[in-house]
Design a protein around this motif. Sequence first.
Motif, PDB file in Angstrom:
ATOM      1  N   LYS A  74      14.140 -37.264  -2.320  1.00 48.48           N
ATOM      2  CA  LYS A  74      15.593 -37.136  -2.138  1.00 48.48           C
ATOM      3  C   LYS A  74      16.114 -35.743  -2.480  1.00 48.48           C
ATOM      4  O   LYS A  74      17.237 -35.390  -2.106  1.00 48.48           O
ATOM      5  N   ASN A  75      15.328 -34.969  -3.194  1.00 53.88           N
ATOM      6  CA  ASN A  75      15.778 -33.625  -3.586  1.00 53.88           C
ATOM      7  C   ASN A  75      15.464 -32.565  -2.538  1.00 53.88           C
ATOM      8  O   ASN A  75      15.941 -31.444  -2.638  1.00 53.88           O
ATOM      9  N   SER A  76      14.676 -32.921  -1.538  1.00 50.89           N
ATOM     10  CA  SER A  76      14.308 -31.955  -0.508  1.00 50.89           C
ATOM     11  C   SER A  76      15.458 -31.742   0.474  1.00 50.89           C
ATOM     12  O   SER A  76      16.161 -32.693   0.839  1.00 50.89           O
ATOM     13  N   PRO A  77      15.633 -30.492   0.956  1.00 50.65           N
ATOM     14  CA  PRO A  77      16.649 -30.274   1.997  1.00 50.65           C
ATOM     15  C   PRO A  77      16.313 -30.993   3.300  1.00 50.65           C
ATOM     16  O   PRO A  77      17.182 -31.189   4.146  1.00 50.65           O
ATOM     17  N   TYR A  78      15.055 -31.415   3.456  1.00 51.05           N
ATOM     18  CA  TYR A  78      14.657 -32.158   4.644  1.00 51.05           C
ATOM     19  C   TYR A  78      14.992 -33.653   4.548  1.00 51.05           C
ATOM     20  O   TYR A  78      14.908 -34.361   5.553  1.00 51.05           O
ATOM     21  N   TYR A  79      15.376 -34.126   3.364  1.00 54.78           N
ATOM     22  CA  TYR A  79      15.589 -35.564   3.177  1.00 54.78           C
ATOM     23  C   TYR A  79      16.706 -36.083   4.088  1.00 54.78           C
ATOM     24  O   TYR A  79      16.488 -36.971   4.924  1.00 54.78           O
ATOM     25  N   LEU A  80      17.896 -35.559   3.957  1.00 56.04           N
ATOM     26  CA  LEU A  80      19.016 -35.971   4.816  1.00 56.04           C
ATOM     27  C   LEU A  80      18.883 -35.383   6.209  1.00 56.04           C
ATOM     28  O   LEU A  80      19.253 -36.014   7.204  1.00 56.04           O
ATOM     29  N   PHE A  81      18.332 -34.160   6.269  1.00 54.41           N
ATOM     30  CA  PHE A  81      18.194 -33.487   7.562  1.00 54.41           C
ATOM     31  C   PHE A  81      17.305 -34.280   8.510  1.00 54.41           C
ATOM     32  O   PHE A  81      17.640 -34.470   9.687  1.00 54.41           O
ATOM     33  N   ALA A  82      16.151 -34.752   8.023  1.00 55.85           N
ATOM     34  CA  ALA A  82      15.223 -35.501   8.879  1.00 55.85           C
ATOM     35  C   ALA A  82      15.856 -36.795   9.375  1.00 55.85           C
ATOM     36  O   ALA A  82      15.669 -37.178  10.542  1.00 55.85           O
ATOM     37  N   GLN A  83      16.609 -37.458   8.528  1.00 57.80           N
ATOM     38  CA  GLN A  83      17.308 -38.673   8.953  1.00 57.80           C
ATOM     39  C   GLN A  83      18.344 -38.346  10.021  1.00 57.80           C
ATOM     40  O   GLN A  83      18.517 -39.094  10.999  1.00 57.80           O
ATOM     41  N   ALA A  84      19.031 -37.222   9.832  1.00 52.54           N
ATOM     42  CA  ALA A  84      20.016 -36.789  10.835  1.00 52.54           C
ATOM     43  C   ALA A  84      19.334 -36.509  12.171  1.00 52.54           C
ATOM     44  O   ALA A  84      19.843 -36.887  13.234  1.00 52.54           O
ATOM     45  N   GLU A  85      18.157 -35.866  12.126  1.00 50.64           N
ATOM     46  CA  GLU A  85      17.434 -35.527  13.342  1.00 50.64           C
ATOM     47  C   GLU A  85      17.027 -36.775  14.120  1.00 50.64           C
ATOM     48  O   GLU A  85      17.148 -36.823  15.347  1.00 50.64           O
ATOM     49  N   VAL A  86      16.535 -37.779  13.427  1.00 54.78           N
ATOM     50  CA  VAL A  86      16.135 -39.024  14.092  1.00 54.78           C
ATOM     51  C   VAL A  86      17.341 -39.668  14.765  1.00 54.78           C
ATOM     52  O   VAL A  86      17.274 -40.099  15.923  1.00 54.78           O
ATOM     53  N   ASN A  87      18.461 -39.737  14.055  1.00 57.28           N
ATOM     54  CA  ASN A  87      19.682 -40.300  14.643  1.00 57.28           C
ATOM     55  C   ASN A  87      20.165 -39.473  15.826  1.00 57.28           C
ATOM     56  O   ASN A  87      20.566 -40.026  16.862  1.00 57.28           O
ATOM     57  N   LEU A  88      20.112 -38.156  15.691  1.00 61.04           N
ATOM     58  CA  LEU A  88      20.587 -37.275  16.762  1.00 61.04           C
ATOM     59  C   LEU A  88      19.721 -37.403  18.011  1.00 61.04           C
ATOM     60  O   LEU A  88      20.245 -37.522  19.128  1.00 61.04           O
ATOM     61  N   GLN A  89      18.405 -37.401  17.829  1.00 65.18           N
ATOM     62  CA  GLN A  89      17.517 -37.497  18.981  1.00 65.18           C
ATOM     63  C   GLN A  89      17.676 -38.826  19.713  1.00 65.18           C
ATOM     64  O   GLN A  89      17.711 -38.867  20.949  1.00 65.18           O
ATOM     65  N   TRP A  90      17.796 -39.916  18.965  1.00 63.59           N
ATOM     66  CA  TRP A  90      17.993 -41.211  19.623  1.00 63.59           C
ATOM     67  C   TRP A  90      19.389 -41.322  20.218  1.00 63.59           C
ATOM     68  O   TRP A  90      19.584 -41.963  21.247  1.00 63.59           O
ATOM     69  N   GLY A  91      20.355 -40.673  19.601  1.00 62.73           N
ATOM     70  CA  GLY A  91      21.696 -40.655  20.187  1.00 62.73           C
ATOM     71  C   GLY A  91      21.699 -39.992  21.545  1.00 62.73           C
ATOM     72  O   GLY A  91      22.306 -40.483  22.505  1.00 62.73           O
ATOM     73  N   MET A  92      20.974 -38.869  21.665  1.00 59.03           N
ATOM     74  CA  MET A  92      20.895 -38.183  22.950  1.00 59.03           C
ATOM     75  C   MET A  92      20.111 -39.005  23.974  1.00 59.03           C
ATOM     76  O   MET A  92      20.472 -39.051  25.151  1.00 59.03           O
TER      77      MET A  92
END
Length: 493
Positions: free
Chosen positions: A101-119
């Motif tokens: 949870k402390n990694s900058p990729y933690y929220l970012f990776a979740q955002a990426e998955v949502n964004l890619q499936w949204g597109m």
Amino acid sequence: MIKKLLLITLLSFGLSLPSKANFDFNSNCIKAYQAIFDLRLNDAKALIQNEKKQNPNNGITILLDNYIDYFTLLASENKSDYERLKNNKATRLSALEKQDKNSPYYLFAQAEVNLQWGMLKSRFQDYFSSGMDIKKADNLLTANIAKHPSFLPNKKSAGLIDVIFGSIPSNMKGIFSTLGIKGNAAVGIRSLESLVSSLPRSSYKFYTDEVVFFLCYIETDLVHNKANYSKIMGYTNTMDDSSLLKSYLQGYVSARSARNDNAIEYLQKRPKGSEYLNFPVLNYHLGNAKLNRGDADANIYLINFLKEYKGINYVKDAYLKLAYYFYLRGDNAKYNTFLKMVKTHGSLYDEKDKQALKEANDAAPDMDLLKARLYFDGGYYPKALAELTGKDAGDFKLKRDQIELYYRLGRIYDESGRDSDAVVSYQKAINSGKLSSYYYAANAALSIGSIYEKKGDKAKAASYYKQAIAMKDHEYENSIESKAKDGLKRTGY
């Protein structure tokens, strides 16, 4: 001796402990990511699998797996593949939530998955769910920017979301604004353009190809300013020559920018081999470009596309283009055969396919108008004009063809920089076609509005945008009306 045995035991125990969840975009993951953007998906899968064996708790592999699904579906556009793969979204988000949870990729990776499936969902016309996924991505990125403001990849996805939400058609903005969805396309584009310069100088330079990928689509399909062609092609030059995605983007941008000869060259020289993702739509674009130029082998590429492609888009349009290929060669038997295929094969997701079905159910096109249209689409404006020089409405029996003559001349003059001639021809198209179901008159009004807007005459521009909106029950009505409303907004009317 006892101390030595104890030390060995402790070390062995320590080595057997499970490794801690983490996000490590190491060299192996970067190689996999680059293979994905070269469209060498099998190579990428092997690299990801190797990383999972070496570092089973590396959360980056979850994100890379999602990229694989993303490009697989972009290339196949297959509905059954989509239904099969879309459940991976929830599984991957659940796995990502268990990471560091402390990694900058933690929220970012979740955002990426949502964004890619949204597109992806938008591509398969699941628009409401698409909007919700991209909104979730936006919320996650906002939180991540607050926690990790210097994490450069945030800017990539936040800029893209700004463009997506800022490009929502005017007639839908009210609905989405109630859900808190809003954006600014111009701000998003500037953000992405700045990354093309800043990423290569950072530790995140591997993200450059992804930014270029999105900018090519944005500049070509959204901004659609043909004067930006050199700038866009400059972006693609940063990609490796072994990248199939690079060839596709260069071919697609060239075709959409009326650089038809360039499009053919890029698409024909694309890298080939079993290591690359099967991408049938490249043959569709190549077949279209060759048809525009009048090449004798245009039919081969369109047929190859139809043989290989199992997706939802361009099938009806490809059959129509094959029909026109044989029509132009006087082979009416094959023309009629392929016209029947337009009516019985393919789906009606894309506007091109809807238009293809309408044309297949209409009277055969006038030969000269068809040639002019194809030359125009390829950017061969002198050839297009030569097909229509000396003709007037009286030379055509069908009202449809009379309207198209004026409209086509207007388009040729417009793209040739002859504004006065373009306005005259466009106005004739409006006068003769404003009550028809064809799009010519409405788009002519939209085009005159654009000419006057560029000249700074906002009042005249607004007048024509209003005319375009007032015309109803014609082809591309929603698209033309949305563009006209955007024009009214820019002019302040």
